[in-house]
Enzyme design. Sequence first.
Site, PDB file in Angstrom:
ATOM      1  N   LYS A 186       0.823  -1.212   0.000  1.00 47.94           N
ATOM      2  CA  LYS A 186       0.000   0.000   0.000  1.00 47.94           C
ATOM      3  C   LYS A 186       0.864   1.272   0.000  1.00 47.94           C
ATOM      4  CE  LYS A 186      -4.085  -1.959   0.036  1.00 47.94           C
ATOM      5  NZ  LYS A 186      -3.799  -3.344  -0.356  1.00 47.94           N
TER       6      LYS A 186
HETATM    7  C1  PLP Z   1     -10.066  -2.804  -1.491  1.00 46.83           C
HETATM    8  C2  PLP Z   1      -9.414  -3.522  -0.356  1.00 46.83           C
HETATM    9  N1  PLP Z   1     -10.057  -3.603   0.826  1.00 46.83           N
HETATM   10  C3  PLP Z   1      -9.513  -4.219   1.887  1.00 46.83           C
HETATM   11  C4  PLP Z   1      -8.276  -4.816   1.809  1.00 46.83           C
HETATM   12  C5  PLP Z   1      -7.735  -5.531   3.014  1.00 46.83           C
HETATM   13  O1  PLP Z   1      -6.619  -4.882   3.533  1.00 46.83           O
HETATM   14  P1  PLP Z   1      -5.725  -5.606   4.661  1.00 46.83           P
HETATM   15  O2  PLP Z   1      -4.803  -6.541   3.939  1.00 46.83           O
HETATM   16  O3  PLP Z   1      -4.993  -4.495   5.333  1.00 46.83           O
HETATM   17  O4  PLP Z   1      -6.644  -6.315   5.565  1.00 46.83           O
HETATM   18  C6  PLP Z   1      -7.561  -4.764   0.605  1.00 46.83           C
HETATM   19  C7  PLP Z   1      -6.245  -5.389   0.525  1.00 46.83           C
HETATM   20  O5  PLP Z   1      -5.575  -5.427  -0.446  1.00 46.83           O
HETATM   21  C8  PLP Z   1      -8.141  -4.106  -0.504  1.00 46.83           C
HETATM   22  O6  PLP Z   1      -7.509  -4.022  -1.685  1.00 46.83           O
END
Ligand code: PLP
Length: 376
Positions: A186
């Site tokens: 990210k």
């Molecule tokens: C659109 C979206 N929402 C939620 C997430 C979940 O993030 P995390 O890995 O921090 O839980 C991601 C992860 O890539 C994502 O692309």
Amino acid sequence: MINFIPLAKPDIGDDEINLVVDTIKSGWLTTGPKVTEFENALSEYLKYDDEIYSLGLNSCTSALFLALLALDVKVGDEVIVPTWTFAATAQVVDWIGAKVVLCDIEEDTLNIDVHKAKKLITDKTKAIIPVHIAGYPCDIQAISDLAKKYNLKVIEDAAHAIGTSYKDKKIGNFSDITCFSFYATKNLAMGEGGAAVSKDKELIEKMRKLSYFGINKEAFKRYEKAGRWYYDIEEIGYKANLDSLHAALGIIQLNKLDKMNKRRRYIASYYRKNLTNKLTFNKDSDEHSHTYHLFPIRLPKNINRDDFIEELKENNIGASVHFIPLHLHTFYKNRSDNNFEVADRVFDTILSIPMCSAMSDEEVEYVVKTINKIVG
Ligand SMILES: Cc1ncc(COP(=O)(O)O)c(C=O)c1O
């Protein structure tokens, strides 16, 4: 030949390494002062007018899950989720026992189509989770008008959108709760990590308690000299707290976030200017500030997407597809009779090409030259 260029790599320097080492040496590894420092810095970074409250968590998935709990979404409720997103956005709703109602997207942004979302509202609809795909903001005004009219809670999935602005306000200033991801790829990278932010202090404190077994807030102090051994489980919660090592990475990354996002915007503008006009790109506009977590391209119909990705790989360029729409996955396939005309059409030709602030100019130029050669 150039070394492999991955889709994304973290932009980590000596400052991050030094603060992580100092934090290890401090002897306080779990949730503690570094997490509070990160949360305060995040609130300050996002703040436009009203105060913003932040809660550091171990992922964006946890933030979304706890947000649903805090907003009292329950079994029997319906939650509208765009089909164009990662598993996390919908699976948290499934875990609560509420019904995921998938919605089609806008062709130019890949964000939720608010007009189509409106048609999916029933008397069971409790919340909507818009996703700011690739770092370009959803139509927040239309979403908040809809939410007001139908009394819906809005949880923004801003996994791609740390630093994104809608008009002149950063994402995090608009809805009931906004959730960020600080996953390794990210724009702000901790490895694993996330945060929930809100203007409602009580909601954030409720989530804080839920993020640690429903134990009252004194729990994190109980190992300090001033702390007490006593703790009370006030309700059922979860274990989703952010630890100090990841927070240390976050503190430095947040300091340089605007610089890193500026570099992403520069790379995006180079791609837009120099990639062949046979490709189509997502929308950008001067009205908002796009943070380009991803750079999706759409191929002309005569090029096979899988062959194209293979050819990029042979040329040492990483690529991926963000996302396979949820309604095409086994788990969600037969759960909706909604029409996903736009998502279906876009999915066949789309892929993401390398985009991260750590890319060198040479790598960016190489990606452009190689893609233009393959497309012909
Ligand atoms: C659109 C979206 N929402 C939620 C997430 C979940 O993030 P995390 O890995 O921090 O839980 C991601 C992860 O890539 C994502 O692309």
